[in-house]
Design an enzyme around this catalytic site. Sequence first.
Site, PDB file in Angstrom:
ATOM      1  N   ASP A  23      -4.136  -5.027   6.252  1.00 40.52           N
ATOM      2  CA  ASP A  23      -4.242  -5.715   4.647  1.00 40.52           C
ATOM      3  C   ASP A  23      -3.707  -6.986   4.845  1.00 40.52           C
ATOM      4  O   ASP A  23      -2.564  -6.524   4.815  1.00 40.52           O
ATOM      5  CB  ASP A  23      -5.378  -4.954   4.259  1.00 40.52           C
ATOM      6  CG  ASP A  23      -5.330  -6.129   2.456  1.00 40.52           C
ATOM      7  OD1 ASP A  23      -6.152  -6.995   2.549  1.00 40.52           O
ATOM      8  OD2 ASP A  23      -5.339  -5.623   1.399  1.00 40.52           O
ATOM      9  N   MET A  76       0.313   1.731   5.093  1.00 43.35           N
ATOM     10  CA  MET A  76      -0.885   0.743   6.096  1.00 43.35           C
ATOM     11  C   MET A  76      -1.884   0.709   6.468  1.00 43.35           C
ATOM     12  O   MET A  76      -3.236   0.554   5.334  1.00 43.35           O
ATOM     13  CB  MET A  76      -1.501   2.774   6.214  1.00 43.35           C
ATOM     14  CG  MET A  76      -2.663   3.203   7.196  1.00 43.35           C
ATOM     15  SD  MET A  76      -1.842   3.438   8.589  1.00 43.35           S
ATOM     16  CE  MET A  76      -0.885   5.398   8.736  1.00 43.35           C
ATOM     17  N   HIS A  89      -2.608  -1.513  -3.488  1.00 46.54           N
ATOM     18  CA  HIS A  89      -3.928  -0.474  -3.136  1.00 46.54           C
ATOM     19  C   HIS A  89      -3.551   1.126  -4.462  1.00 46.54           C
ATOM     20  O   HIS A  89      -2.883   1.346  -3.344  1.00 46.54           O
ATOM     21  CB  HIS A  89      -3.819   0.102  -1.363  1.00 46.54           C
ATOM     22  CG  HIS A  89      -3.843  -1.311  -1.301  1.00 46.54           C
ATOM     23  ND1 HIS A  89      -3.824  -0.975   0.414  1.00 46.54           N
ATOM     24  CD2 HIS A  89      -4.418  -2.125  -0.924  1.00 46.54           C
ATOM     25  CE1 HIS A  89      -4.081  -2.248   0.680  1.00 46.54           C
ATOM     26  NE2 HIS A  89      -4.864  -3.358  -0.111  1.00 46.54           N
ATOM     27  N   SER A 109       0.648  -1.163  -0.211  1.00 48.21           N
ATOM     28  CA  SER A 109       0.333   0.361   0.075  1.00 48.21           C
ATOM     29  C   SER A 109       0.677   1.142  -0.120  1.00 48.21           C
ATOM     30  O   SER A 109       1.810   1.401  -0.688  1.00 48.21           O
ATOM     31  CB  SER A 109      -0.641   0.074   1.077  1.00 48.21           C
ATOM     32  OG  SER A 109      -2.048   0.689   1.280  1.00 48.21           O
ATOM     33  N   THR A 110       1.120   1.979   0.834  1.00 52.67           N
ATOM     34  CA  THR A 110       1.127   3.349   0.947  1.00 52.67           C
ATOM     35  C   THR A 110       3.050   2.870   0.907  1.00 52.67           C
ATOM     36  O   THR A 110       3.313   2.574   1.547  1.00 52.67           O
ATOM     37  CB  THR A 110       1.182   4.225   2.026  1.00 52.67           C
ATOM     38  OG1 THR A 110      -0.170   4.187   2.081  1.00 52.67           O
ATOM     39  CG2 THR A 110       1.668   5.406   1.880  1.00 52.67           C
TER      40      THR A 110
END
Length: 336
Positions: A279, A276, A183, A157-158
């Site tokens: 998941d 973050m 993501h 993600s991030t």
Amino acid sequence: MQAWLKKILSADPEIGEIITAQNPYEARISLQTKRPDVITLDVEMPGMDGISFLKEIMSTFPSPVVMVSAYTQENCQTTIRALSLGAVDFIPKPGPGLEEEKETFPQRLLSKVKDAAQARTVLPLSATFPHPNHQGIEAGRRHFLKEQGSLIGIGASTGGTQALSFLLSRLPEEIPPIVIVQHMPPQFTGAFADHLDQVSLLTVKEACSGDRLKRGMAQIIPGGKHGQIQKDQQGLFLSLNENPPVNHHRPSVDVLFQSLALIVREKGIGILLTGMGEDGAHGLLAMRKQGASTLAQDESTSTIFGMPQAAIKLGAVQEVVPLEEMPARLIKIAGL
């Protein structure tokens, strides 16, 4: 747009002083005396493009940067370029006719800015760490890899765009097939796949339902869809769907990893990179319980340690690996 951003951010009591600049030259002067926790940077600006100013920020005032981008093909490509240069995250501007996007934009902006405030500023590693020496393998070994049905699943993600660029650019063409959940909104995953294809020896593409999984190929699950592994008499293939979000995400890393645990079992390799939230943690645990190899990026090289940390706390991770060591470790686990 700037006035709207300021209004949204000012309304949140958790956000302190907000400094605005009409152009990069004003911003440069402000950065000489102020060190903001987060910088929001428009892809399109008067006087200097966003990429040029981002390079200047990262070289002189390294800070967490959230890019603001329009939904156009050109801006998607520019945003992916910005992420590879060190921007922490991005948020698309709601376009005409996208009323739902406009309604949810304030909350999404606040969430991304607050997440960015917790992020480490991780400069690109490509200039620091040389590519490993990719050596080919004999035909018999390649045949074995093809037949054994190994599969690598990666979730991020991030900060994941940088991490994935670093990892994939250092993998050999003989690597087992890779499926990636990053993501990202629908309009951007195709541009991200194109970027990875350019920096890697692998063939990288945005996945389509029914795609066969082949050695030397990496597939990015499209934004707005879940991706699952399926198997028939011809081998492994991808299935995409628009089922409800899982862990507030579609695609979800957990959905992908759960399917690897079910279909690939002990022949799977699961990797959870920076991001973050949580998941992927439960899916990685399911993979480990089936005998798969499971890795997570370490805290020191993660932009945000949330996703790897959640998996570690759950007992899903066999090895915690710094990003710079991840390519060599993956190559070894894959038997190359």
